[in-house]
Design an enzyme around this catalytic site. Structure first.
Site, PDB file in Angstrom:
ATOM      1  N   THR A 145      31.314  44.431  40.616  1.00 46.34           N
ATOM      2  CA  THR A 145      32.317  44.723  41.650  1.00 46.34           C
ATOM      3  C   THR A 145      31.950  46.054  42.296  1.00 46.34           C
ATOM      4  O   THR A 145      31.976  47.089  41.633  1.00 46.34           O
ATOM      5  CB  THR A 145      33.717  44.796  41.002  1.00 46.34           C
ATOM      6  OG1 THR A 145      33.961  43.550  40.360  1.00 46.34           O
ATOM      7  CG2 THR A 145      34.793  45.085  42.031  1.00 46.34           C
TER       8      THR A 145
ATOM      9  N   HIS B 256      54.284  37.337  35.225  1.00 46.32           N
ATOM     10  CA  HIS B 256      54.819  37.554  33.875  1.00 46.32           C
ATOM     11  C   HIS B 256      55.060  39.045  33.693  1.00 46.32           C
ATOM     12  O   HIS B 256      54.108  39.836  33.714  1.00 46.32           O
ATOM     13  CB  HIS B 256      53.852  37.020  32.822  1.00 46.32           C
ATOM     14  CG  HIS B 256      53.561  35.561  33.000  1.00 46.32           C
ATOM     15  ND1 HIS B 256      54.485  34.585  32.693  1.00 46.32           N
ATOM     16  CD2 HIS B 256      52.488  34.920  33.509  1.00 46.32           C
ATOM     17  CE1 HIS B 256      53.982  33.405  32.993  1.00 46.32           C
ATOM     18  NE2 HIS B 256      52.778  33.577  33.487  1.00 46.32           N
TER      19      HIS B 256
ATOM     20  N   CYS C 132      39.173  45.776  34.868  1.00 50.29           N
ATOM     21  CA  CYS C 132      39.043  45.603  36.320  1.00 50.29           C
ATOM     22  C   CYS C 132      40.194  46.189  37.140  1.00 50.29           C
ATOM     23  O   CYS C 132      39.955  47.052  37.994  1.00 50.29           O
ATOM     24  CB  CYS C 132      38.892  44.115  36.641  1.00 50.29           C
ATOM     25  SG  CYS C 132      37.339  43.455  36.023  1.00 50.29           S
TER      26      CYS C 132
HETATM   27  N1  LIG Z   1      34.812  42.117  32.684  1.00 52.28           N
HETATM   28  C1  LIG Z   1      35.357  41.326  33.595  1.00 52.28           C
HETATM   29  O1  LIG Z   1      36.286  40.563  33.322  1.00 52.28           O
HETATM   30  C2  LIG Z   1      34.851  41.329  35.021  1.00 52.28           C
HETATM   31  C3  LIG Z   1      35.231  40.320  35.888  1.00 52.28           C
HETATM   32  C4  LIG Z   1      34.741  40.320  37.188  1.00 52.28           C
HETATM   33  C5  LIG Z   1      33.895  41.343  37.605  1.00 52.28           C
HETATM   34  N2  LIG Z   1      33.555  42.334  36.738  1.00 52.28           N
HETATM   35  C6  LIG Z   1      32.626  43.380  37.195  1.00 52.28           C
HETATM   36  O2  LIG Z   1      31.323  43.090  36.695  1.00 52.28           O
HETATM   37  C7  LIG Z   1      30.621  44.305  36.406  1.00 52.28           C
HETATM   38  C8  LIG Z   1      30.170  44.311  34.956  1.00 52.28           C
HETATM   39  O3  LIG Z   1      31.322  44.335  34.130  1.00 52.28           O
HETATM   40  P1  LIG Z   1      31.248  44.055  32.563  1.00 52.28           P
HETATM   41  O4  LIG Z   1      32.640  43.986  32.095  1.00 52.28           O
HETATM   42  O5  LIG Z   1      30.319  42.933  32.311  1.00 52.28           O
HETATM   43  O6  LIG Z   1      30.546  45.432  32.089  1.00 52.28           O
HETATM   44  P2  LIG Z   1      29.954  45.781  30.646  1.00 52.28           P
HETATM   45  O7  LIG Z   1      30.111  47.245  30.501  1.00 52.28           O
HETATM   46  O8  LIG Z   1      30.534  44.865  29.619  1.00 52.28           O
HETATM   47  O9  LIG Z   1      28.403  45.416  30.770  1.00 52.28           O
HETATM   48  C9  LIG Z   1      27.482  46.115  31.531  1.00 52.28           C
HETATM   49  C10 LIG Z   1      26.142  46.081  30.807  1.00 52.28           C
HETATM   50  O10 LIG Z   1      25.138  46.553  31.689  1.00 52.28           O
HETATM   51  C11 LIG Z   1      24.173  47.246  30.941  1.00 52.28           C
HETATM   52  N3  LIG Z   1      23.369  48.075  31.864  1.00 52.28           N
HETATM   53  C12 LIG Z   1      23.756  49.140  32.599  1.00 52.28           C
HETATM   54  N4  LIG Z   1      22.735  49.587  33.352  1.00 52.28           N
HETATM   55  C13 LIG Z   1      21.683  48.783  33.114  1.00 52.28           C
HETATM   56  C14 LIG Z   1      20.343  48.712  33.592  1.00 52.28           C
HETATM   57  N5  LIG Z   1      19.873  49.594  34.500  1.00 52.28           N
HETATM   58  N6  LIG Z   1      19.529  47.759  33.099  1.00 52.28           N
HETATM   59  C15 LIG Z   1      19.974  46.873  32.206  1.00 52.28           C
HETATM   60  N7  LIG Z   1      21.240  46.878  31.711  1.00 52.28           N
HETATM   61  C16 LIG Z   1      22.077  47.817  32.159  1.00 52.28           C
HETATM   62  C17 LIG Z   1      24.993  48.007  29.925  1.00 52.28           C
HETATM   63  O11 LIG Z   1      24.207  48.386  28.796  1.00 52.28           O
HETATM   64  C18 LIG Z   1      26.079  46.976  29.566  1.00 52.28           C
HETATM   65  O12 LIG Z   1      25.716  46.193  28.441  1.00 52.28           O
HETATM   66  C19 LIG Z   1      31.582  45.426  36.789  1.00 52.28           C
HETATM   67  O13 LIG Z   1      31.323  45.831  38.093  1.00 52.28           O
HETATM   68  C20 LIG Z   1      32.943  44.774  36.701  1.00 52.28           C
HETATM   69  O14 LIG Z   1      33.882  45.397  37.539  1.00 52.28           O
HETATM   70  C21 LIG Z   1      33.995  42.344  35.449  1.00 52.28           C
END
Ligand SMILES: NC(=O)c1ccc[n+]([C@@H]2O[C@H](COP(=O)([O-])OP(=O)(O)OC[C@H]3O[C@@H](n4cnc5c(N)ncnc54)[C@H](O)[C@@H]3O)[C@@H](O)[C@H]2O)c1
Length: 444
Positions: free
Chosen positions: A122, A254, A263
């Site tokens: 995001t 809810h 998020c």
């Molecule tokens: N978690 C959710 O429900 C959700 C839903 C929709 C969108 N998003 C968006 O998706 C994105 C990721 O969220 P998430 O919850 O998966 O994050 P997260 O923190 O669980 O995972 C991110 C991963 O990226 C890795 N990383 C960072 N830099 C890196 C690089 N240069 N090379 C390789 N790996 C690298 C980190 O080690 C980590 O494991 C965010 O922008 C979030 O807003 C999340």
């Protein structure tokens, strides 16, 4: 297609495993070596229902692999997804794009042949432009297009959300991105989910607008709940009464302790900042974020009131720590605000969560973690339900009552019925229903 997924967290791992399940060959990259080693051993570092089996099946079929080596994975891929974290930047609420920019630089150095680079993280409007600039500057010779494909999955239901999405949003300015993106999602065409092709900046904004709208809906019903408590109405019925109107819809109505998670809090803040800087402030979203913060603190007071006005020296049993059920994600969970406030008011807190205790332990140093809900309730002066895990929906309430020192239950998810709980002899407080604290004390 050959896909590289940069970042193997909640989004990267689920998206990577699902793309592999569609038949693509996916390499999930993460710079965290422990995470990758665990994944290679078949251990899933997060709790997400169905993910372990999905990963195992696709690893066995040689469609899914894990590595810390970004370069070979990118060189080999036709599509490279950026799915790294975009947390709130300390101090100003902007999305911190350090990981995205770093990933873009690393990707640039490894590109080989025409590649679509897709931001799934995001990211604020204009990030795609910046990713493109970074890559072009690092590798003027590279042949690539940058697309935006925001992810709408919900933790706890991530796999079905990914495989049966309400819609897929794909933004690009370079038309060469369209075909590979269509090909990636082609296996979903059978179910015919709406696919919105749009400009890259529009796509980036859609994700923030969606999250801000949902956060607004939650905050709206939370404020209606407060009003219900004051005027003797029932928020469950109000939510049903308005939700049956198709223009409103019943989801995200809810009432509860305030939204949390990885998020909504950070995305509302980031949108507020973007809007302020663009000279088009979003006053509604600003109010939503402020009201939600106040609410989480106010929930600790609700516990205090249920305990007769003070929690000093009392033991409070908390069921549920994760920000919602079916996840172990503790990011911005309401428990992280409510529990420290209770402790600062002099309470000792005990807690149980079916999946999130390992994540919660380092964040809640003074909390005593328990084996199950009954051990948690033992000798406590009040039981607080903070997350609506299924396991808490049918507790043996006779046993809970026996274990508690005082029969006080504060149900912040409205999973029990006030009349039932009163009949069982509890002092029961919930959100926006007639069991409100004031009427409770009148009844007592
Ligand atoms: N978690 C959710 O429900 C959700 C839903 C929709 C969108 N998003 C968006 O998706 C994105 C990721 O969220 P998430 O919850 O998966 O994050 P997260 O923190 O669980 O995972 C991110 C991963 O990226 C890795 N990383 C960072 N830099 C890196 C690089 N240069 N090379 C390789 N790996 C690298 C980190 O080690 C980590 O494991 C965010 O922008 C979030 O807003 C999340």
């Amino acid at each position: 297609m050959r896909v590289a997924m940069i970042g193997s967290g909640y989004v990267g791992l689920v998206s990577g495993a699902c793309f592999a399940d569609f038949g693509h060959v996916v390499t999930c990259v993460d710079k965290n070596p422990e995470r990758v080693t665990a994944l290679k051993r078949g251990e899933i570092p997060i709790y997400e229902p169905g993910l372990e089996e999905l990963v195992a099946t696709n690893v066995r079929a040689n469609r899914l692999s894990f590595t810390t080596e970004l370069a070979p994975a990118v060189a080999d891929a036709e599509a490279v997804f950026i799915a790294v974290g975009t947390p709130s930047r300390r101090g100003d609420g902007h999305a911190d794009l350090t990981f995205v920019h770093e990933a873009a630089r690393e990707i640039a150095m490894a590109l080989n042949g025409f590649t679509v680079v897709v931001t799934k993280s995001t990211v604020p409007v204009g990030t795609g432009d910046e990713v493109e600039r970074i890559i072009r500057e690092a590798r003027p010779d590279a042949d690539f297009a940058v697309a935006s494909n925001p992810e709408f999955l919900r933790e706890g239901a991530a796999i079905s959300d990914f495989k049966r999405p309400d819609r897929i949003v794909i933004g690009f300015d370079d038309p060469r991105a369209k075909e590979p993106m269509e090909e990636l999602y082609r296996p979903l065409y059978l179910n015919q989910p709406p696919i919105l092709f749009t400009a890259r900046r529009t796509s980036e904004l859609i994700k923030y607008a969606a999250n801000a709208f949902l956060a607004t809906k939650i905050t709206f019903i939370n404020e209606v709940a407060d009003l219900c408590e004051k005027v003797g109405a029932d928020v469950q019925d109000v939510a049903r009464g308005i939700g049956l109107d198709n223009r409103i819809g019943s989801k995200f109505l809810h009432a509860g302790p305030g939204y949390g998670g990885s998020c909504f809090p950070k995305d509302t803040q980031a949108l507020i900042r973007t809007a302020q800087e663009a000279g088009a402030p979003m006053r509604i979203v600003e109010s939503v974020a402020a009201a939600n913060e106040v609410r989480k603190r106010r929930m600790a007071e609700k516990v205090m009131e249920a305990c007769g006005g003070s929690v000093t020296g009392k033991t409070i049993a908390v069921l549920g720590l994760a920000f919602k059920p079916n996840t172990d994600d503790m990011r911005e969970a309401p428990s992280l605000t409510i529990i420290p406030v209770l402790e600062s008011l002099g309470a000792r807190v005990r807690a149980f969560d079916p999946e999130a205790m390992a994540q919660a332990r380092p964040l809640l140093g003074d909390v005593e973690f328990c084996e199950d809900p009954y051990a948690c309730a033992k000798g406590a002066d009040a039981l607080v339900i903070l997350t609506e895990w299924d396991a808490f929906r049918a507790l043996d309430m006779a046993r809970i009552k026996q274990e508690l020192r005082e029969p006080v239950v504060v149900d912040m998810r409205n999973i029990y019925r006030p009349a039932d709980m009163r009949k069982r002899g509890f002092r029961y407080v919930s959100i926006g229903r007639r069991s409100s604290v004031r009427s409770l004390w009148l009844l007592c």
